[in-house]
Scaffold this motif. Structure first.
Motif, short mmCIF file in Angstrom:
data_model
loop_
_atom_site.label_atom_id
_atom_site.label_comp_id
_atom_site.label_asym_id
_atom_site.label_seq_id
_atom_site.Cartn_x
_atom_site.Cartn_y
_atom_site.Cartn_z
N MET A 101 0.83 -1.20 0.00
CA MET A 101 0.00 0.00 0.00
C MET A 101 0.87 1.26 0.00
O MET A 101 0.61 2.20 -0.75
CB MET A 101 -0.92 0.01 1.23
CG MET A 101 -2.00 -1.05 1.20
SD MET A 101 -2.82 -1.33 2.80
CE MET A 101 -3.39 0.28 3.24
N LYS A 102 1.89 1.24 0.81
CA LYS A 102 2.80 2.40 0.92
C LYS A 102 3.50 2.65 -0.40
O LYS A 102 3.59 3.80 -0.87
CB LYS A 102 3.82 2.15 2.03
CG LYS A 102 4.79 3.30 2.24
CD LYS A 102 5.75 3.00 3.37
CE LYS A 102 6.60 4.20 3.65
NZ LYS A 102 7.95 4.10 3.27
N THR A 103 4.00 1.59 -1.01
CA THR A 103 4.71 1.72 -2.29
C THR A 103 3.79 2.31 -3.35
O THR A 103 4.19 3.21 -4.10
CB THR A 103 5.26 0.35 -2.74
OG1 THR A 103 6.16 -0.13 -1.73
CG2 THR A 103 5.96 0.42 -4.08
N THR A 104 2.57 1.82 -3.42
CA THR A 104 1.61 2.32 -4.40
C THR A 104 1.30 3.80 -4.16
O THR A 104 1.33 4.61 -5.08
CB THR A 104 0.30 1.50 -4.35
OG1 THR A 104 0.61 0.14 -4.64
CG2 THR A 104 -0.73 2.02 -5.34
N LEU A 105 1.04 4.15 -2.92
CA LEU A 105 0.70 5.53 -2.60
C LEU A 105 1.88 6.47 -2.81
O LEU A 105 1.72 7.60 -3.31
CB LEU A 105 0.17 5.64 -1.17
CG LEU A 105 -0.44 6.97 -0.77
CD1 LEU A 105 -1.54 7.39 -1.73
CD2 LEU A 105 -0.97 6.90 0.65
N GLU A 106 3.07 6.01 -2.50
CA GLU A 106 4.27 6.82 -2.76
C GLU A 106 4.43 7.09 -4.25
O GLU A 106 4.70 8.23 -4.66
CB GLU A 106 5.53 6.13 -2.22
CG GLU A 106 5.72 6.26 -0.74
CD GLU A 106 6.91 5.47 -0.21
OE1 GLU A 106 7.39 5.85 0.87
OE2 GLU A 106 7.35 4.49 -0.85
N ALA A 107 4.25 6.06 -5.06
CA ALA A 107 4.39 6.22 -6.51
C ALA A 107 3.35 7.20 -7.04
O ALA A 107 3.66 8.06 -7.87
CB ALA A 107 4.26 4.87 -7.21
N LEU A 108 2.14 7.11 -6.57
CA LEU A 108 1.09 8.02 -7.01
C LEU A 108 1.39 9.45 -6.56
O LEU A 108 1.20 10.41 -7.31
CB LEU A 108 -0.28 7.59 -6.49
CG LEU A 108 -0.84 6.28 -7.06
CD1 LEU A 108 -2.08 5.85 -6.29
CD2 LEU A 108 -1.13 6.41 -8.55
N THR A 109 1.88 9.60 -5.35
CA THR A 109 2.18 10.93 -4.80
C THR A 109 3.31 11.60 -5.57
O THR A 109 3.26 12.80 -5.85
CB THR A 109 2.53 10.82 -3.31
OG1 THR A 109 1.44 10.19 -2.63
CG2 THR A 109 2.77 12.17 -2.68
N VAL A 110 4.32 10.82 -5.95
CA VAL A 110 5.45 11.37 -6.71
C VAL A 110 4.96 11.88 -8.07
O VAL A 110 5.45 12.90 -8.56
CB VAL A 110 6.56 10.30 -6.87
CG1 VAL A 110 7.57 10.69 -7.92
CG2 VAL A 110 7.23 10.05 -5.53
#
Length: 136
Positions: A101-110
């Protein structure tokens, strides 16, 4: 010992202690002639085991099982260890899910410029993931 003393000693609220009693998790405390609950050291020990078990991730039914183990002089440590290992595996699984979940959200945020435009890669990405999830 009264419930406020037990709450202070165990770090639990009186409401939580009564909840565990109502659910039959702990040994019922004795009652004085005026009907007040009187908690023994056994009750305190049980409540501490529950509290500590909850802190490391055991749910209420699992706490009940651990209490049963604690009350059984014929218990096998292998059985208790198996319960703990099962809980560790569940925690590892949850950690893996959280990391994903964190990896996905980080990628979207970037990807999101975070400016005044209406285009938002976060919303677009979440919609894309929602549509992909509905196909499965």
């Amino acid at each position: 010992m009264n419930i406020s003393e037990v709450a202070r000693l165990t770090g639990l609220t009186a409401k939580t202690i009564r909840f565990y009693e109502d659910k039959g998790v702990i040994t019922p405390p004795s009652r004085s002639s005026n009907g007040y609950r009187y908690y023994s050291q056994t009750n305190i020990d049980e409540l501490l085991l529950i509290r500590r078990s909850r802190l490391v991730g055991f749910n209420l039914d699992e706490c009940r099982e651990l209490l049963d183990f604690s009350r059984d002089p014929q218990r096998k440590s292998a059985d208790v260890k198996a319960k703990a290992e099962q809980k560790l595996a569940e925690i590892d699984h949850k950690i893996a899910e959280l990391m994903e979940m964190k990896t996905t959200l980080e990628a979207l945020t970037v990807q999101c410029p975070g400016d005044d435009s209406a285009r938002c890669p976060i919303i677009e990405g979440l919609c894309r993931h929602a549509n992909q999830g509905s196909k499965e």
